[in-house]
Scaffold this motif. Structure first.
Motif, PDB file in Angstrom:
ATOM      1  N   THR A  13     -62.589 -38.536  24.038  1.00  5.97           N
ATOM      2  CA  THR A  13     -62.179 -39.346  22.888  1.00  5.97           C
ATOM      3  C   THR A  13     -62.339 -40.828  23.202  1.00  5.97           C
ATOM      4  OG1 THR A  13     -59.901 -39.213  23.706  1.00  5.97           O
ATOM      5  CG2 THR A  13     -60.522 -37.683  21.939  1.00  5.97           C
ATOM      6  N   PRO A  14     -63.569 -41.256  23.467  1.00  4.93           N
ATOM      7  CA  PRO A  14     -63.761 -42.682  23.789  1.00  4.93           C
ATOM      8  C   PRO A  14     -63.337 -43.543  22.607  1.00  4.93           C
ATOM      9  CG  PRO A  14     -65.873 -41.616  23.370  1.00  4.93           C
ATOM     10  CD  PRO A  14     -64.846 -40.529  23.423  1.00  4.93           C
ATOM     11  N   PRO A  15     -62.687 -44.661  22.905  1.00  4.80           N
ATOM     12  CA  PRO A  15     -62.095 -45.462  21.825  1.00  4.80           C
ATOM     13  C   PRO A  15     -63.037 -46.531  21.300  1.00  4.80           C
ATOM     14  CG  PRO A  15     -61.474 -46.383  23.926  1.00  4.80           C
ATOM     15  CD  PRO A  15     -62.365 -45.209  24.232  1.00  4.80           C
ATOM     16  N   ARG A  16     -62.758 -46.973  20.088  1.00  5.51           N
ATOM     17  CA  ARG A  16     -63.355 -48.232  19.613  1.00  5.51           C
ATOM     18  C   ARG A  16     -62.371 -49.365  19.919  1.00  5.51           C
ATOM     19  NH1 ARG A  16     -67.774 -50.500  18.914  1.00  5.51           N
ATOM     20  NH2 ARG A  16     -68.565 -48.743  17.709  1.00  5.51           N
ATOM     21  N   LEU A  17     -61.084 -49.053  19.783  1.00  3.41           N
ATOM     22  CA  LEU A  17     -60.034 -50.036  20.071  1.00  3.41           C
ATOM     23  C   LEU A  17     -59.054 -49.442  21.072  1.00  3.41           C
ATOM     24  CD1 LEU A  17     -58.814 -51.422  16.589  1.00  3.41           C
ATOM     25  CD2 LEU A  17     -60.275 -52.545  18.262  1.00  3.41           C
ATOM     26  N   VAL A  18     -58.542 -50.288  21.960  1.00  6.78           N
ATOM     27  CA  VAL A  18     -57.444 -49.888  22.838  1.00  6.78           C
ATOM     28  C   VAL A  18     -56.320 -50.881  22.605  1.00  6.78           C
ATOM     29  CG1 VAL A  18     -56.689 -49.529  25.208  1.00  6.78           C
ATOM     30  CG2 VAL A  18     -59.064 -49.027  24.563  1.00  6.78           C
ATOM     31  N   TYR A  19     -55.203 -50.395  22.082  1.00  7.18           N
ATOM     32  CA  TYR A  19     -54.067 -51.296  21.861  1.00  7.18           C
ATOM     33  C   TYR A  19     -53.067 -51.107  22.985  1.00  7.18           C
ATOM     34  CZ  TYR A  19     -49.629 -53.101  20.355  1.00  7.18           C
ATOM     35  OH  TYR A  19     -48.440 -53.781  20.336  1.00  7.18           O
ATOM     36  N   LEU A  20     -52.666 -52.182  23.640  1.00  8.84           N
ATOM     37  CA  LEU A  20     -51.614 -52.031  24.638  1.00  8.84           C
ATOM     38  C   LEU A  20     -50.798 -53.289  24.873  1.00  8.84           C
ATOM     39  CD1 LEU A  20     -53.331 -51.364  28.114  1.00  8.84           C
ATOM     40  CD2 LEU A  20     -54.272 -52.726  26.283  1.00  8.84           C
ATOM     41  N   THR A  21     -49.647 -53.065  25.524  1.00 11.44           N
ATOM     42  CA  THR A  21     -48.683 -54.116  25.834  1.00 11.44           C
ATOM     43  C   THR A  21     -48.573 -54.193  27.354  1.00 11.44           C
ATOM     44  OG1 THR A  21     -46.989 -52.405  25.546  1.00 11.44           O
ATOM     45  CG2 THR A  21     -47.335 -53.887  23.704  1.00 11.44           C
ATOM     46  N   PRO A  22     -49.575 -54.770  28.002  1.00 13.47           N
ATOM     47  CA  PRO A  22     -49.679 -54.634  29.454  1.00 13.47           C
ATOM     48  C   PRO A  22     -48.617 -55.403  30.240  1.00 13.47           C
ATOM     49  CG  PRO A  22     -51.426 -56.045  28.612  1.00 13.47           C
ATOM     50  CD  PRO A  22     -50.735 -55.472  27.419  1.00 13.47           C
ATOM     51  N   SER A  23     -48.139 -56.505  29.734  1.00 15.68           N
ATOM     52  CA  SER A  23     -47.194 -57.311  30.514  1.00 15.68           C
ATOM     53  C   SER A  23     -45.810 -56.698  30.557  1.00 15.68           C
ATOM     54  CB  SER A  23     -47.046 -58.703  29.908  1.00 15.68           C
ATOM     55  OG  SER A  23     -48.273 -59.339  29.833  1.00 15.68           O
ATOM     56  N   HIS A  24     -45.480 -55.953  29.510  1.00 16.23           N
ATOM     57  CA  HIS A  24     -44.117 -55.436  29.387  1.00 16.23           C
ATOM     58  C   HIS A  24     -44.199 -54.321  28.361  1.00 16.23           C
ATOM     59  CE1 HIS A  24     -39.610 -56.275  28.458  1.00 16.23           C
ATOM     60  NE2 HIS A  24     -39.746 -55.425  29.442  1.00 16.23           N
ATOM     61  N   GLN A  25     -44.512 -53.131  28.859  1.00 21.56           N
ATOM     62  CA  GLN A  25     -44.816 -52.037  27.941  1.00 21.56           C
ATOM     63  C   GLN A  25     -43.675 -51.821  26.946  1.00 21.56           C
ATOM     64  OE1 GLN A  25     -44.039 -48.568  27.263  1.00 21.56           O
ATOM     65  NE2 GLN A  25     -45.879 -48.331  26.000  1.00 21.56           N
ATOM     66  N   TYR A  26     -44.066 -51.703  25.683  1.00 23.88           N
ATOM     67  CA  TYR A  26     -43.074 -51.486  24.641  1.00 23.88           C
ATOM     68  C   TYR A  26     -43.138 -50.021  24.239  1.00 23.88           C
ATOM     69  CZ  TYR A  26     -40.042 -52.811  20.799  1.00 23.88           C
ATOM     70  OH  TYR A  26     -38.961 -52.952  19.973  1.00 23.88           O
ATOM     71  N   PRO A  27     -42.062 -49.254  24.442  1.00 19.44           N
ATOM     72  CA  PRO A  27     -40.690 -49.639  24.781  1.00 19.44           C
ATOM     73  C   PRO A  27     -40.284 -49.423  26.251  1.00 19.44           C
ATOM     74  CG  PRO A  27     -40.696 -47.411  23.946  1.00 19.44           C
ATOM     75  CD  PRO A  27     -42.139 -47.855  24.007  1.00 19.44           C
ATOM     76  N   LEU A  28     -41.132 -48.830  27.085  1.00 20.04           N
ATOM     77  CA  LEU A  28     -40.631 -48.397  28.400  1.00 20.04           C
ATOM     78  C   LEU A  28     -40.389 -49.535  29.378  1.00 20.04           C
ATOM     79  CD1 LEU A  28     -42.607 -45.074  28.952  1.00 20.04           C
ATOM     80  CD2 LEU A  28     -40.357 -45.423  27.940  1.00 20.04           C
ATOM     81  N   GLY A  29     -41.087 -50.661  29.203  1.00 21.40           N
ATOM     82  CA  GLY A  29     -40.795 -51.813  30.051  1.00 21.40           C
ATOM     83  C   GLY A  29     -41.623 -51.918  31.307  1.00 21.40           C
ATOM     84  N   CYS A  30     -42.554 -50.999  31.566  1.00 22.04           N
ATOM     85  CA  CYS A  30     -43.361 -51.080  32.793  1.00 22.04           C
ATOM     86  C   CYS A  30     -44.504 -52.081  32.616  1.00 22.04           C
ATOM     87  CB  CYS A  30     -43.895 -49.710  33.164  1.00 22.04           C
ATOM     88  SG  CYS A  30     -44.619 -48.843  31.777  1.00 22.04           S
ATOM     89  N   VAL A  31     -45.194 -52.357  33.720  1.00 28.43           N
ATOM     90  CA  VAL A  31     -46.265 -53.351  33.737  1.00 28.43           C
ATOM     91  C   VAL A  31     -47.564 -52.643  34.100  1.00 28.43           C
ATOM     92  CG1 VAL A  31     -47.081 -55.458  34.869  1.00 28.43           C
ATOM     93  CG2 VAL A  31     -44.638 -55.140  34.424  1.00 28.43           C
ATOM     94  N   LEU A  32     -48.626 -52.923  33.358  1.00 23.68           N
ATOM     95  CA  LEU A  32     -49.921 -52.306  33.664  1.00 23.68           C
ATOM     96  C   LEU A  32     -50.434 -52.877  34.976  1.00 23.68           C
ATOM     97  CD1 LEU A  32     -52.043 -50.337  32.310  1.00 23.68           C
ATOM     98  CD2 LEU A  32     -53.304 -52.411  31.712  1.00 23.68           C
TER      99      LEU A  32
END
Lengths: 503, 503
Positions: free
Chosen positions: A258-277
């Motif tokens: 399932t290769p994406p056209r878009l990848v949405y992410l919250t790398p600095s502070h994952q929402y909601p779990l709070g981890c960091v990429l």
């Protein structure tokens, strides 16, 4: 022709409209129009002469003439040599041809795509404690901001009241570019910065600008509901990607199947779990996205508010010309009602973006943009952030301490790296949605983690999330202590109830 | 381990960043990070000890420690007993598995749906005369507005800096409901009013909220480009409906063969032709839309500015519970940079709208909304409108006189009922697009009517439109006289050139 009918129409309307302070002529016009539309004054009726009606109603004859003229202009009445004759407005309307099969009358409801969106809950006025996403509003230097805005207002010229540059005020784009270069390692020039009225709008634009209907977008699971809503509204196909302690954890089969056209992410502070990429994943993501022609949407919503050392620099700035659209907002660092955010796009599509953005977006609000540019450039923005970091650090520590004191064994803090919220896991055998419902009555606005998961997560083999996202920006340590004590009582009562049920 | 390399990285960065006033520690951190990412400092390199580097660079040792710590935290460097060792960040990134067939690398461009939109032209700073859609900005009572806004700003409380009610400030919804009830005959309660940041946003919401992908929307042809853009972006299928002197002229076969889900129109003042939808067609439209379950979007963008008697009342208010979404804006009556408009939805879908709107839209801007509510309720809005009507009437008369004086035989005014623009037909054998291009060099921003037509109009048997939409809000009669003289010269020169070509 029936004076009595015209008079009663006028008089009942006059009573109904007493509070609206209409002029006599408007009132007469309106009462006759309604009476004609409702069929009370039928087709072919000859209206009373203006002189007679004026006398009967004891109003100026000019008022009657005005009302009649307007009815004629608007097609309700025809002026003939024999007087003003009411037209057949009903018949005109009800002339559907016999050939036309009226379609099955559709239900009067919104579109399917909108009805199927995960709804956002109405803010309960009674429960606001610990809600995430809202900064410490009472710590905002409102007087300073007012001064900045008033100064900017005084500088606004008449020519600036029109439609502005749709990409935003050049001074603000410049101030943002300079700021994110230093603070977030973003590699950009001012012309790559597009001002929006906040992240929700940025996401809507991204979903439409960077993908076509039916194309795949990867989203974190659990993840930010606002992003999911924007992607669904744009007709994209969601691919939920699990999240672990190092952020979004795409596996080989995701890229393959399932290769994406878009990848949405919250790398600095994952929402909601709070981890960091992790850095490793950041670099891999850039390479893989480049290889398959995908865009990365890096939502950096609260990275300025890190408590434990500086944040990881942005994905956008890890290499030249990354395929990243970087999203920022002032809703968290200043205040949400400001409605200013921005997107930073790659160099090579700036020209296309300018055209598309101009076509789809209207801009204005010169004073607000100028005040914000000034706020950033004068250093007041950075100063405010320093104060907020200190404040939020103390509040986080207060909340963590309160959890350990009151909820030991029941709840564990699972991530608290920064921002304005932390993520906790429920260790007790109770359901997070049920707990949040029960806690609502006590004024707590808990966000259950399970609500951020796309359905089907459990089937995918990942353990379901059971816990909360707790926003502490508005909670003093004392308040947190009291709130966690309350929450502990709620949870314990629920456990007891469960046990009793089982017995 | 190479001091020289680290030093040169630092020093070249220091020069490049001289204007950015970075601290020494940030500068060092950034120079090392870039050097590692670019491969200048390779994997496995042991960094100089902090003490040594501090001495070599003549900076504080704490600055070096800070930079090293940050590099460790972010995964660029590992701290070992033997010193700080650079990680293999390149290898980490470039690990695409062999099994994965990289998709054909997509062209770096925006989505197809956005690339295919009719582009809006960039505003030429040189040519602004006669542009449509912008009110007389220099006649706006800016000082009065500033006062209203400053007063509203002083009343804002900290708690109002958060996300507001997504439907808008209750006081503003109330003021608008009351105003349109009287001025436009709209039948509504405040809870039917949803505040947006202008008509473009209202249209985006309508297109997504009231129709699904692929459903048909009727649009006027020629018609408003902004509406077409919003509908296309939402994936709707456009059905162009011709316009005649009595407005949108739907024929029986339109209803039979291509029944709509949405009907978009500008009934009070057709954009761009300037005609008014007849009462007969209004009533028929309501009946037919009800029968086939369609929604009518009534864009009432400038009806407050009628010159020849009051405008026709809105379609929305012609009956109870019409299937109409009524759109209004303050961009024309106040000023575009305000970015406040509204949509009024039917009673029966208010609850659904509240949920959907809250899910998709973030609201704030309390001070602006409160200032506007106050402006309306205090009567200053109505007073301003009265002044503008007088001003625009004089300017329209000036422009019409100038056209008759300078362009008799070449151009005919075809509609001038109200608002801030009139529609003219070119009688000379020249092309409106070519004329507008030529006139641009003389400072005239003419909008060619043919640009508002959907392609395929000519084939449909309708005569192509050849003329202009002329905005006179900013043009004094004197200015209009000079502008029309210029335009006459441009047109005559083009006619001569055509004749010479043919000879």
């Amino acid at each position: 022709m029936d004076y009595a009918l015209m008079m009663s129409a006028y008089e009942s309307r006059a009573r109904a409209s007493a509070s609206r302070r209409l002029t006599q002529q408007d009132l007469l016009y309106e009462s006759l129009r309604r009476a004609i539309l409702d069929g009370d004054i039928g087709c072919g009726t000859r209206l009373a002469s203006s002189r007679t009606l004026a006398e009967e109603l004891d109003i100026a004859r000019n008022s009657v003439l005005y009302a009649y003229e307007r009815l004629v202009e608007e097609g309700f009445v025809t002026a003939t040599r024999h007087g003003s004759i009411v037209n057949d407005v009903k018949a005109t309307a009800a002339r559907p041809s016999a050939q036309v099969e009226p379609r099955e009358s559709a239900p009067r409801s919104l579109s399917r795509r909108v009805r199927e969106l995960p709804p956002r809950r109405a803010p309960g006025s009674e429960a606001v404690a610990l809600r995430p996403g809202v900064p410490a509003l009472d710590a905002f230097p409102l007087a300073q901001w007012r001064t900045a805005l008033e100064r900017a207002m005084r500088e606004v010229e008449a020519s600036e009241l029109g439609y502005g540059d749709s990409a935003g005020l050049p001074a603000l784009r410049q101030a943002i570019a300079q700021y994110v270069r230093v603070s977030r390692g973003v590699r950009c020039q001012p012309d790559q910065v597009f001002i929006t009225d906040g992240t929700q709008t940025s996401l809507d634009l991204c979903a439409h600008f960077f993908a076509d209907e039916g194309e795949r977008v990867w989203i974190e699971n659990p993840g930010y509901l606002g992003a999911r809503v924007a992607m669904l509204t744009a007709g994209l196909s969601l691919v939920p990607i699990p999240v672990d302690a190092a952020g979004m954890a795409a596996r080989e089969e995701h890229w393959r199947d399932t290769p994406p056209r878009l990848v949405y992410l919250t790398p600095s502070h994952q929402y909601p779990l709070g981890c960091v990429l992790s850095l490793e994943r950041r670099l891999a993501l850039i390479e893989r996205a480049r290889a398959c022609g995908a865009w990365i949407i890096e939502d950096d919503y609260d990275s300025e508010l890190r408590h434990d050392g500086p944040p990881l620099p942005s994905i956008q700035g890890l290499a030249d010309d990354t395929p990243v659209i970087y999203l920022g907002t002032f809703s968290k660092t200043l205040f949400p009602a400001l409605r200013i955010g921005f997107m930073i796009v790659p160099r090579q599509i700036v020209t296309q973006m300018e055209t598309a953005h101009r076509t789809l977006v209207r801009q204005g609000r010169v004073a607000e943009q100028r005040a914000l540019a000034d706020f950033i450039e004068s250093g007041r923005y950075a100063r405010h952030l320093r104060r907020m970091r200190k404040l939020y650090l103390a509040r986080r520590d207060g909340l963590v301490a309160a959890i350990e004191k009151h909820l030991a064994g029941l709840m564990t803090v699972s991530a608290d790296a920064g921002g304005m919220h932390l993520s906790v896991r429920l260790d007790a055998p109770v359901d997070d949605v049920a707990v949040s419902e029960a806690a609502r009555a006590h004024g707590l606005a808990l966000s259950p983690l399970s609500a951020y998961c796309l359905r089907g997560l459990a089937e995918s083999g990942t353990a379901p999330y059971n816990g909360f996202l707790l926003g502490y920006a508005e909670a003093t340590p004392e308040a947190s202590d009291a709130l966690m004590q309350t929450l502990a009582e709620v949870v314990k009562a629920m456990i007891e109830a469960t046990v009793e049920c089982e017995v």
